[in-house]
Design a protein around this motif. Structure first.
Motif, PDB file in Angstrom:
ATOM      1  N   ASP A   1     -29.617 -27.002   0.728  1.00  0.00           N
ATOM      2  CA  ASP A   1     -28.293 -27.014   0.116  1.00  0.00           C
ATOM      3  C   ASP A   1     -27.325 -26.421   1.133  1.00  0.00           C
ATOM      4  O   ASP A   1     -27.349 -25.215   1.403  1.00  0.00           O
TER       5      ASP A   1
ATOM      6  N   THR B   1     -23.312 -23.840  -1.236  1.00  0.00           N
ATOM      7  CA  THR B   1     -23.505 -23.313  -2.586  1.00  0.00           C
ATOM      8  C   THR B   1     -22.891 -21.931  -2.691  1.00  0.00           C
ATOM      9  O   THR B   1     -22.918 -21.147  -1.729  1.00  0.00           O
TER      10      THR B   1
ATOM     11  N   CYS C   1     -17.951 -31.964   0.748  1.00  0.00           N
ATOM     12  CA  CYS C   1     -17.532 -32.694  -0.451  1.00  0.00           C
ATOM     13  C   CYS C   1     -16.817 -33.996  -0.113  1.00  0.00           C
ATOM     14  O   CYS C   1     -15.764 -34.308  -0.654  1.00  0.00           O
TER      15      CYS C   1
ATOM     16  N   ASN D   1     -22.441 -34.451  -2.527  1.00  0.00           N
ATOM     17  CA  ASN D   1     -22.898 -33.638  -3.656  1.00  0.00           C
ATOM     18  C   ASN D   1     -22.958 -34.455  -4.942  1.00  0.00           C
ATOM     19  O   ASN D   1     -23.044 -35.686  -4.914  1.00  0.00           O
TER      20      ASN D   1
ATOM     21  N   GLU E   1     -25.440 -31.188  -0.541  1.00  0.00           N
ATOM     22  CA  GLU E   1     -24.833 -29.936  -0.994  1.00  0.00           C
ATOM     23  C   GLU E   1     -24.656 -29.989  -2.501  1.00  0.00           C
ATOM     24  O   GLU E   1     -24.698 -31.066  -3.102  1.00  0.00           O
ATOM     25  N   THR E   2     -24.477 -28.817  -3.102  1.00  0.00           N
ATOM     26  CA  THR E   2     -24.168 -28.796  -4.535  1.00  0.00           C
ATOM     27  C   THR E   2     -22.730 -28.380  -4.818  1.00  0.00           C
ATOM     28  O   THR E   2     -22.120 -28.841  -5.772  1.00  0.00           O
ATOM     29  N   ASP E   3     -22.186 -27.465  -4.005  1.00  0.00           N
ATOM     30  CA  ASP E   3     -20.904 -26.811  -4.303  1.00  0.00           C
ATOM     31  C   ASP E   3     -20.994 -26.056  -5.624  1.00  0.00           C
ATOM     32  O   ASP E   3     -20.004 -25.909  -6.338  1.00  0.00           O
TER      33      ASP E   3
ATOM     34  N   SER F   1     -28.196 -24.754  -7.355  1.00  0.00           N
ATOM     35  CA  SER F   1     -28.870 -25.389  -6.227  1.00  0.00           C
ATOM     36  C   SER F   1     -30.100 -26.194  -6.636  1.00  0.00           C
ATOM     37  O   SER F   1     -30.459 -27.160  -5.955  1.00  0.00           O
TER      38      SER F   1
ATOM     39  N   LEU G   1     -29.882 -29.991  -6.717  1.00  0.00           N
ATOM     40  CA  LEU G   1     -29.736 -30.784  -5.500  1.00  0.00           C
ATOM     41  C   LEU G   1     -30.699 -31.968  -5.493  1.00  0.00           C
ATOM     42  O   LEU G   1     -30.399 -33.012  -4.914  1.00  0.00           O
TER      43      LEU G   1
END
Length: 263
Positions: free
Chosen positions: A6, A9, A158, A180, A205-207, A223, A226
């Protein structure tokens, strides 16, 4: 399955105060073994560092988020810089960039702060985690003088743009596009866009706690989710989940080369 990474995060924020340790355990159980954490501003550094010192799978970055740029931006940026030049170890400069979605009041100040932080990235040989919202022209304007800097690297966090918007970003050869949970949304155009973008230029990525993927949309992101993003990319690229994990983790470690030396 090959381990997932990830690359963006915020598990150190207050949204995880009640179950942060469990969230990190859930991430590991889902195959997410590396968590890169961009800072937000001068008020969040201590929480960020505390989380990363407690959990060795977490790698801190340092930077001032563009939405934190206000009338006191120079003072706030100086406070962040003091952390960067102090004894702590950071693995990237982020989260930095330009955000003009809600407010354009501090447009010029955001551009100045971003430029300063690009210079930090070059000075400390660290990758950038770049936030851009309604601001691709401004981001590219700031980056243009550094186009030929071989040490300049990072992630356009993103990414949710078009093929045409991706093209100038991909001209920066040492940068990846961060994908994401938005890629899983029903109305997202990203699945079609990604068919024109090599997997070799993509990281996951998750953000988190934002932008939870389907089937968790509307909930707090974390996370562990993901894997849902990776599964969607497996469908888009027509390859195995193992290949998605291996390639995107390899891409992430190219960017975060300082972190790769800690394994």
């Amino acid at each position: 399955m090959t381990l997932l990474t990830d690359t963006h995060t915020h598990l150190f924020t207050e949204e995880f105060d009640e179950d942060r340790d469990l969230a990190i355990i859930r991430a590991r159980e889902s195959g997410v073994y590396r968590l890169f954490m961009p800072n937000i501003d001068d008020t969040s550094v201590e929480s960020l560092l505390s989380t990363c010192k407690t959990h060795p799978a977490c790698y801190p970055m340092i930077g001032l988020h563009p939405t934190s740029i206000d009338a006191d931006w120079e003072k706030r940026l100086a406070a962040v810089e003091a952390w960067l030049r102090g004894p702590e170890t950071f693995y990237g400069i982020g989260e930095v960039g330009i955000d003009l979605y809600w407010d354009r009041t501090f447009r010029s100040e955001q551009m100045k702060a971003f430029d300063i932080q690009v210079q930090w990235a070059l000075e400390f040989e660290l990758p950038l985690s770049i936030h851009s919202r309604s601001a691709y022209p401004e981001v590219l304007e700031v980056l243009e003088p550094y186009r030929k800097e071989p040490a300049l690297s990072g992630i356009f966090h993103c990414f949710s743009g078009s093929v045409e918007e991706a093209a100038p970003l991909l001209e920066y050869e040492n940068f990846m596009l961060g994908i994401n949970g938005t890629v899983t949304y029903k109305k997202s155009t990203l699945p079609e866009v990604l068919k024109h973008i090599p997997l070799e230029r993509v990281v996951l990525e998750t953000d988190s706690p934002y932008l939870a993927p389907v089937p968790h949309r509307g909930k707090r992101n974390e996370s562990a989710y993901l894997v849902n993003v990776a599964e969607k990319l497996s469908d888009i690229y027509g390859t195995s989940l193992d290949e998605i994990a291996a390639q995107t983790t390899g891409n992430a470690l190219k960017v975060f080369s300082k972190a790769s030396r800690t394994f």
